[in-house]
Motif scaffolding. Structure first.
Motif, PDB file in Angstrom:
ATOM      1  N   VAL A  40       6.236   3.517  -3.518  1.00  0.00           N
ATOM      2  CA  VAL A  40       6.219   4.098  -2.172  1.00  0.00           C
ATOM      3  C   VAL A  40       6.173   2.903  -1.227  1.00  0.00           C
ATOM      4  O   VAL A  40       5.109   2.435  -0.830  1.00  0.00           O
ATOM      5  CB  VAL A  40       5.012   5.028  -1.981  1.00  0.00           C
ATOM      6  CG1 VAL A  40       5.113   5.756  -0.640  1.00  0.00           C
ATOM      7  CG2 VAL A  40       4.927   6.037  -3.126  1.00  0.00           C
TER       8      VAL A  40
ATOM      9  N   GLY B 157       2.840   8.757  -0.051  1.00  0.00           N
ATOM     10  CA  GLY B 157       2.318   8.611  -1.400  1.00  0.00           C
ATOM     11  C   GLY B 157       1.933   9.942  -2.011  1.00  0.00           C
ATOM     12  O   GLY B 157       2.188  10.208  -3.193  1.00  0.00           O
TER      13      GLY B 157
ATOM     14  N   VAL C 181       1.746   2.317  -4.360  1.00  0.00           N
ATOM     15  CA  VAL C 181       1.853   2.466  -2.903  1.00  0.00           C
ATOM     16  C   VAL C 181       1.690   1.110  -2.227  1.00  0.00           C
ATOM     17  O   VAL C 181       0.730   0.386  -2.488  1.00  0.00           O
ATOM     18  CB  VAL C 181       0.784   3.444  -2.370  1.00  0.00           C
ATOM     19  CG1 VAL C 181       0.873   3.558  -0.845  1.00  0.00           C
ATOM     20  CG2 VAL C 181       0.941   4.818  -3.007  1.00  0.00           C
TER      21      VAL C 181
ATOM     22  N   THR D 141      -4.124   9.623  -2.473  1.00  0.00           N
ATOM     23  CA  THR D 141      -2.790   9.865  -3.032  1.00  0.00           C
ATOM     24  C   THR D 141      -2.825  10.176  -4.514  1.00  0.00           C
ATOM     25  O   THR D 141      -1.961  10.889  -5.022  1.00  0.00           O
ATOM     26  CB  THR D 141      -1.865   8.651  -2.820  1.00  0.00           C
ATOM     27  OG1 THR D 141      -2.368   7.541  -3.588  1.00  0.00           O
ATOM     28  CG2 THR D 141      -1.782   8.269  -1.353  1.00  0.00           C
TER      29      THR D 141
END
Length: 278
Positions: A49, A75, A89, A114
């Protein structure tokens, strides 16, 4: 039955990626939403991400304006859409440079909110110490050396690295310090091939190349670039599709059908139900 099968799939984690050093190349792509993550999941070992979301999704001129809240939102979406690939992430600019404690607080928040398996930090001169602090406290970290997009305002432009002896030594030193700090893998971006090859040879962690040659242990690209969504792409990108043309053609056909009242047709229209005869 299908739900039981889905639950039995084990998601890849940091040790799995580290264990691929010198083995089968690691396949990585960026993902920013659930539908795309679902499509990529079967083919990728790792979904990043990336803070590139600021440019390719939100239309920002660079990644500097990306916020922690943006990264958490995207995320979460990628985690919902994937089930097998490791999800990492990016920590945005300003979220980890202000001290080890602040970095831990922000990284822990990303991990908690996340459910991702790791975070990624761009490894500037002061960052390895922060990486070690995070890893010692249970946060898997991916490093990032070479061309560092978050440093664009300092450097003035996105420029390939390692093309002279001074840069070569600096990038290699940053990679070694990042690996020694405990990063489970390192993205090597926009770096001359001999330097990327040397980094891959001297560190014991996998290198993930983006514009750093096939010498790396794996590769990553920004997915919209690879799918041909934009007019321009960097030199190191190979376009595997032409989504820009395909989307434009599809929208043009839709607009023509609407204007000609060909859409919606009868098959796409709801009608009143016939009354039930007594």
């Amino acid at each position: 039955m299908s739900s039981q099968k889905q639950e039995s799939v084990r998601r890849l984690a940091a040790p799995d990626i580290t264990g691929r050093k010198g083995g089968d190349p690691i396949v990585c792509l960026t993902a920013y939403d659930a539908p795309t993550a679902a499509l990529l999941d079967d083919h990728c070992d790792l979904l990043l991400v990336g803070d590139s979301v600021g440019m390719v999704v939100h239309g920002l001129p660079n990644t500097v304006g990306v916020t922690l809240e943006m990264m958490i939102l995207h995320g979460q979406a990628v985690m919902r859409g994937s089930r097998r690939a490791m999800v990492v992430v990016d920590m945005p600019f300003g979220s980890y440079e202000g001290g080890k404690e602040l970095a831990y607080e922000n990284c822990a928040r990303v991990m908690k909110e996340t459910g991702a398996q790791a975070v990624k930090l761009e490894s500037g001169p002061t960052v390895p110490e922060t990486i070690a602090y995070l890893v010692q406290r249970g946060i898997p970290v991916m490093g990032h050396v070479g061309l560092r997009p978050q440093a664009v305002l300092t450097e003035g432009a996105f420029k390939a690295k390692g093309r002279n002896d001074e840069e070569r030594l600096r990038v290699i030193a940053e990679a070694e310090a990042t690996a020694d700090a405990g990063a489970f893998a390192i993205v090597v971006e926009g770096t001359a091939e001999p330097v990327a090859r040397e980094i891959t040879a001297v560190i014991d962690k996998p290198t993930i190349g983006i514009g750093a040659s096939a010498a790396c242990d794996g590769q990553i690209l920004v997915t919209p670039d690879m799918l041909g969504l934009f007019d321009w792409t960097p030199k190191f990108v190979r376009r595997y599709a032409d989504q820009r043309t395909e989307i434009n053609d599809a929208v043009a056909r839709y607009a023509a059908d609407v204007k000609a009242r060909r859409f919606p047709a009868e098959v796409e229209t709801y009608f009143s139900k016939k009354p039930v005869e007594s």
